[in-house]
Design an enzyme around this catalytic site. Structure first.
Site, short mmCIF file in Angstrom:
data_model
loop_
_atom_site.label_atom_id
_atom_site.label_comp_id
_atom_site.label_asym_id
_atom_site.label_seq_id
_atom_site.Cartn_x
_atom_site.Cartn_y
_atom_site.Cartn_z
N GLN A 278 2.57 8.46 2.95
CA GLN A 278 3.21 7.63 3.95
C GLN A 278 3.43 8.41 5.24
O GLN A 278 3.16 7.92 6.34
CB GLN A 278 4.59 7.16 3.44
N GLY B 252 0.82 -1.20 0.00
CA GLY B 252 0.00 0.00 0.00
C GLY B 252 0.86 1.25 0.00
O GLY B 252 0.36 2.37 0.00
N LYS C 191 16.13 7.69 1.67
CA LYS C 191 16.20 7.25 3.06
C LYS C 191 14.95 6.50 3.53
O LYS C 191 14.99 5.81 4.53
CB LYS C 191 16.41 8.44 3.98
N GLU D 217 8.22 4.84 8.07
CA GLU D 217 8.07 4.84 9.52
C GLU D 217 8.38 6.18 10.17
O GLU D 217 7.96 6.45 11.29
CB GLU D 217 8.92 3.70 10.10
N THR E 106 3.10 9.80 -2.92
CA THR E 106 3.12 8.60 -2.08
C THR E 106 3.98 8.83 -0.84
O THR E 106 3.67 8.31 0.23
CB THR E 106 3.60 7.35 -2.86
MO1 MOS Z 1 7.57 -2.02 9.23
S1 MOS Z 1 7.68 -2.57 11.23
O1 MOS Z 1 7.04 -3.47 8.45
O2 MOS Z 1 6.22 -0.90 9.24
#
Ligand code: MOS
Length: 733
Positions: A633, A465, A696, A700, A629
């Site tokens: 994210q 996604g 980079k 997350e 995108t």
């Molecule tokens: Mo990563 S822990 O697969 O968002």
């Protein structure tokens, strides 16, 4: 001319919104049977007896498979950590609540579901333990796996005791984050289809087809080449689909046992415990600061929960080794065993939970020292890595702070807590730093130029996604010099060139680099074909003088088209295979991405209800492959920060060690009504030298620091410092 960076809409967007995208459970396999898992209600003990007779009498039931009659797997069911220990009906032990203990297989889903309900299980239960604080005395150190690398659980740099002595202001506080559970919209699902006694195809909702392939091959003692794993679409994953869990092996086992393909999806309730989750953490921060705002000591200790039979470390203190300039830094990770399913990577594993503690503590210290929290961070800005001494591959955190503060209006922050209201609600502002490793692992790709001048590029990565289909086509288009529309990028098949796990925010960097390198090789190959071909207008040109644009090769005012080059070379696709892998250059640096989070909250003084009215984030993630995108994210991460700060909690009934908030009614994630204005901004950062793509990663980073920024805003609004997540209304009253 460049396509990379443009906010191109998702290549798979239309297929998804029109229902054309076929997810793993939906793949049509003739003769497929339906599996439904039966899971344990107790958390510790053994199965004494299972009466399957009523279930077996039901029409359409093909098998009720329990530890009594399950096929014995000839090989090992798990490898080295982090490959997870699984429970696949091979023995009668119960190690956590919701562990699979049987599977009902029938010709329809309804019949299998009904049959599963008819099982009568007698279990011998022992009393379980699920309170992390009770098990802390037995907590132990264990190596950390982060970004695919092993790291030491402890670190010490300088002299912590001395650092604390020198401090004018000190802080020592404990912070806690609760157990959380991944809740992708698409639960885990697998179809297993044995096409020969030693040959199987799986359609699995996975972040890593090669891990599934390897685990199945090992457990069933068949060659890897005999296992094919396909994952074309994933409806969210966030780490829980990074490891093949019990149900994947059980689906394959059941299919073998009944002699028919079997499809198996977990129910939402079954997602809680069996397929990982973020473990609870208890963290302790000791910070020291001089009157002028210089940090003299940073100590970050953390303990997290793991299962009785496997180890996952939530590496919450890792970032404290890198974030602030300080001569004395110590970190320590411990894990304690509980009667729970093994936790696992959950979006920004460690960085999200750890940044709540560290960035709350920094905010507290700023308040104690009477320094603006942003000012305090700038005073301790790390120009080089404080513990490893190396330069950062790139770091634009200063720019992120400035851009974020300006866009947010940080200068309007009420200096005194509980000093401003809006419409009768307490208003507060907070901020925090975001950092996440810029991971990069070896990846392979194949690229072909077809006779019609279009390109076909493949790598065995997945798209959960995030936009992999789209951004890889962009990278390939630029490298080959053809329009984006003429590139087809395909993924999600273990028969494609090997790619690393799509996790740790490393797909864009790793697979992006592989695609870039491979397409460069292919372009070069085509250039050489052209200049060597007497029939080409480019015949005799020097290869280094040839450039590619819009599907044409150009040199000295002459040009040839890719289509013609391929046609004259025989009309078969011209192919190149290559790989990208971390090299010498990368190890010269500490590779991290950075950002700054700002949050505004409104708190009802009577009810303790918090609204996150506004969030602004400024992030510098190296080269941006697709502005749309990437922004999505980051926005998703920031929204997740609202959930982490205010909602998410896998609530255990401690008497039975069972998660009770076992569905989306009780396990709260932010819905649209919970989300105010969320504005992620990309701060331009030149190509990062850490990988060929210069990327980079953004998967997350957007979650890192987000919960802390909100908690800090809540302190600013209310004067109440809440050190235990989630910040529910009861804690504010
Ligand atoms: Mo990563 S822990 O697969 O968002």
């Amino acid at each position: 001319m460049s396509t990379v960076g443009k906010p191109i809409v998702r290549a798979d967007g239309r297929a998804k919104v029109t229902g054309q995208a076929v997810y793993s459970y939906e793949v049509r396999v003739p003769g497929v049977a339906y599996g439904v898992l039966v899971t344990s209600g107790i958390a510790r003990g053994r199965i004494a007896a299972i009466d399957t007779s009523a279930a077996e009498r039901e029409p359409g039931v093909l098998a009720i498979i329990t530890p009594r009659n399950a096929l014995r797997l000839p090989g090992k069911t798990h490898g080295e950590n982090p490959d997870r220990v699984v429970q696949v009906l091979q023995d009668d032990r119960i190690l956590f609540s919701n562990q699979p203990i049987a599977i009902a297989v029938a010709d329809t889903l309804e019949r299998a579901t009904h049959a599963a309900l008819l099982l009568r299980v007698r279990a011998e239960a022992q009393s379980p333990t699920v309170r992390l604080e009770d098990e802390l005395p037995a907590a132990f150190p264990h190596f950390i796996i982060a970004g695919g690398r092993k790291q030491e659980p402890d670190s010490e740099h300088g002299n912590l005791g001395l650092g604390l002595q020198e401090a004018d202001f000190k802080l020592g506080e404990a912070y806690e984050t609760p157990p959380e559970t991944h809740n992708p919209l698409e639960p885990h699902a697998t179809i297993a289809h044995w096409t020969a006694p030693d040959r199987v195809t799986l359609y699995d909702s996975s972040q890593w087809v090669f891990a599934v392939r390897n685990k199945i091959a090992t457990a069933f003692a068949i060659p890897k080449e005999n296992v094919r794993v396909v994952t074309k679409f994933v409806g969210g994953a966030f780490g829980c689909k990074g490891s093949p869990w019990s149900h994947v092996l059980i689906a394959a086992l059941a299919a073998k046992q009944v002699g028919r393909p079997v499809k198996l999806a977990l129910t939402r309730q079954q997602m809680f415990g069996m397929v990982g989750g973020r473990p609870q953490t208890i963290q302790r921060l000791n910070l020291g600061v001089k009157k002028d705002g210089r940090l003299t000591a940073v100590r970050h200790l953390t303990a997290s929960a793991t299962s009785q039979f496997d180890v996952f470390v939530e590496a919450s203190a890792l970032q404290s080794r890198h974030l602030y300039s300080c001569p004395n830094i110590a970190t320590k990770h411990r894990v304690a065993r509980l009667d729970i399913g093994t936790p696992t990577f959950m979006r920004a594993p460690g960085e999200s939970s750890g940044s709540f503690a560290l960035e709350s503590a920094i905010d507290e210290l700023a308040h104690a020292a009477g320094i603006d929290p942003l000012e305090l961070r700038l005073k301790n800005y790390a120009e080089t890595d404080p513990t490893e001494g190396k330069p950062f591959s790139s770091k634009s955190l200063r720019e992120c702070y400035a851009e974020g503060a300006r866009r947010f209006g940080w200068q309007k922050r009420p200096e005194k807590p509980r000093s401003q209201t809006r419409d009768g609600l307490l208003l507060g502002m907070g901020m925090a730093t975001a950092t996440y490793p810029a991971n990069f692992q070896p990846a392979n790709a194949v690229a072909r130029l077809l006779p019609d001048g279009s390109a076909q590029v493949e790598s065995g990565t997945i798209d959960m996604g995030t936009g992999t289909y789209t951004v890889m086509a962009q990278v390939a288009a630029d490298a080959l010099g053809i329009p984006y529309e003429k590139v087809r990028f395909d993924l999600g098949d273990s028969e494609m060139p090997e790619a690393p796990i799509s996790a740790g925010s490393m797909t864009a960097a790793s697979v992006g680099s592989a695609v870039l390198v491979t397409c460069n090789v292919l372009r070069q190959k085509l250039v050489e074909l052209a200049v060597a071909d007497p029939a080409s207008p480019l015949h005799g040109a020097r290869p280094e003088d040839v450039r590619a644009e819009e599907g044409r090769l150009l040199a000295q005012g002459r040009s040839d088209s890719y289509a013609d080059v391929v046609r004259r070379a025989g009309g078969k696709p011209i192919e190149a295979r290559s790989k990208a892998a971390p090299g010498e250059e990368r190890s010269k640096y500490v590779n991290l991405a950075f950002g700054a989070q700002f949050a505004e909250v409104l708190v009802d003084p009577d009810l303790g209800m918090v609204r996150v009215s506004r969030m602004v984030g400024a992030f510098a993630p190296g080269r941006v492959l697709n502005a749309r995108t990437a922004r999505s994210q980051l926005m998703g991460g920031m929204v997740w920060g609202i959930g982490m700060a205010l909602h998410e909690h896998s609530v255990y009934d401690e008497r039975i060690a069972r998660i009770m908030s076992r569905d989306l009614a009780d396990y709260h994630v932010p819905a649209n009504a919970d989300v105010g204005i969320v504005e992620p901004y990309l701060v331009e950062e030149k190509n990062d030298p850490g990988n060929p793509a210069g990327v980079k990663g953004v998967g997350e980073l957007g979650l890192c620091g987000a919960a802390a920024a909100i908690a800090n805003a809540i302190f600013n609004a209310t004067g109440k410092r809440i050190r235990t997540l989630p910040i529910t209304p009861d804690k504010l009253l």
